[in-house]
Design an enzyme around this catalytic site. Sequence first.
Site, PDB file in Angstrom:
ATOM      1  NE  ARG A   1      -2.594   0.152   3.974  1.00  0.00           N
ATOM      2  CZ  ARG A   1      -1.520   0.714   4.737  1.00  0.00           C
ATOM      3  NH1 ARG A   1      -1.084   2.170   4.369  1.00  0.00           N
ATOM      4  NH2 ARG A   1      -1.129  -0.034   6.035  1.00  0.00           N
TER       5      ARG A   1
ATOM      6  CG  ASP B   1      -9.787  16.165 -15.442  1.00  0.00           C
ATOM      7  OD1 ASP B   1      -8.697  15.401 -16.050  1.00  0.00           O
ATOM      8  OD2 ASP B   1     -10.749  15.226 -15.287  1.00  0.00           O
TER       9      ASP B   1
ATOM     10  CE  LYS C   1     -13.396   7.779 -18.831  1.00  0.00           C
ATOM     11  NZ  LYS C   1     -12.915   7.673 -17.356  1.00  0.00           N
TER      12      LYS C   1
ATOM     13  CE1 TYR D   1     -18.095  11.214 -15.421  1.00  0.00           C
ATOM     14  CE2 TYR D   1     -16.414  11.824 -13.642  1.00  0.00           C
ATOM     15  CZ  TYR D   1     -16.674  10.462 -14.479  1.00  0.00           C
ATOM     16  OH  TYR D   1     -17.480   9.638 -14.074  1.00  0.00           O
TER      17      TYR D   1
END
Length: 363
Positions: A48, A171, A196, A100
């Site tokens: 982690r 973004d 994406k 978005y």
Amino acid sequence: MTQKIDTILAQAGIRSDEKTGALVTPIHFSTTYQHPEFGQSTGYDYTRTKNPTRCNVEQTLAAIEGADFALATSSGMSAIVLAFSLFPIGSKVLAVRDLYGGSFRWFNQEEEAGRFTFTYAHTEEDLLEQLLVGDHDVVYIETPTNPLMVEYNLKKLIELAHEKGSKVVVDNTFYTPIYQTPIVEGADIVVHSATKYLSGHNDVLAGVVVTNSQDLYDQLFYNLNTTGAVLSPFDSYLLLRGLKTLALRMERATKNAQQLVAFLKESPAVKAVFYPGKGGMISFKLVDEGKIPYILNHVKLFSFAESLGGVESLITYPTSQTHADIPADVRQSYGLTDDLLRLSIGIEDADDLIMDLKRVLEA
């Protein structure tokens, strides 16, 4: 030596396994790592916190953004949440209005809970005016915007935001570092939905947070290790593999999209086309919005699906899919009306894609 982005991408991850000389980055599935001796560490203790495969993809992501640091997260939304974990409760955020739907949903949730307050700008001029007169802790920009494809002048906005004492979060999902490097323009933080274009094959859920600031990175690293929304080793490998063809895929998607835009602008069934000139994302409005169900049900090459940025072309209806959580009156106030469809253009033959749209638009 300084390398250009195409070289960085093609060479991503090689020479990372000195013991075997493996050309492909190994996938390190181990969740824990043995200490050589008491008080010593290999640099990896628990996956982690740090994982060798994830480190390789993070190094590549930082390099292509022109940044010093990157963190790979479990999704694009977890990347946004991580970025905002830097800012204290009560922070005032100025954001672009067209963004978005998932980002809006989380922003709205945070505002309702009293953690942040949001002001939205409809245009670049509106954003500049509010920067001049407002007192904002954070400026949040999508460019091009989703789904109206508005392109903002990042350099000008970042300079003004910094003059006013605001941090800037960008973004960069739609353009990727192939067409835009906000960190180089001075942005404090860049986020991606790496699901994406960066991954590019519709088989990875991933996010990225990038920064040039050691102080911001240290806070981000601590917060990500604390909350645990890290990218898995296998998904890190898939993301790294996808990155190798990013430049080629973006070039082909852009070439295809430009041909599709030329067709759509001439179609009698289309009344408006939104395309910033590069990239693979197009939106358009229909003369007769009543034809939308027929179009979505009868396309053959385009897949009626959410998401974007893969090698396969997709068609999306933002009203009921990606932006469904934005209230209708809010959507309509800035031009996201019920007659709009969004395309994510892939790497198929452009003529075939045009014929697929022509068939349903002219039926």
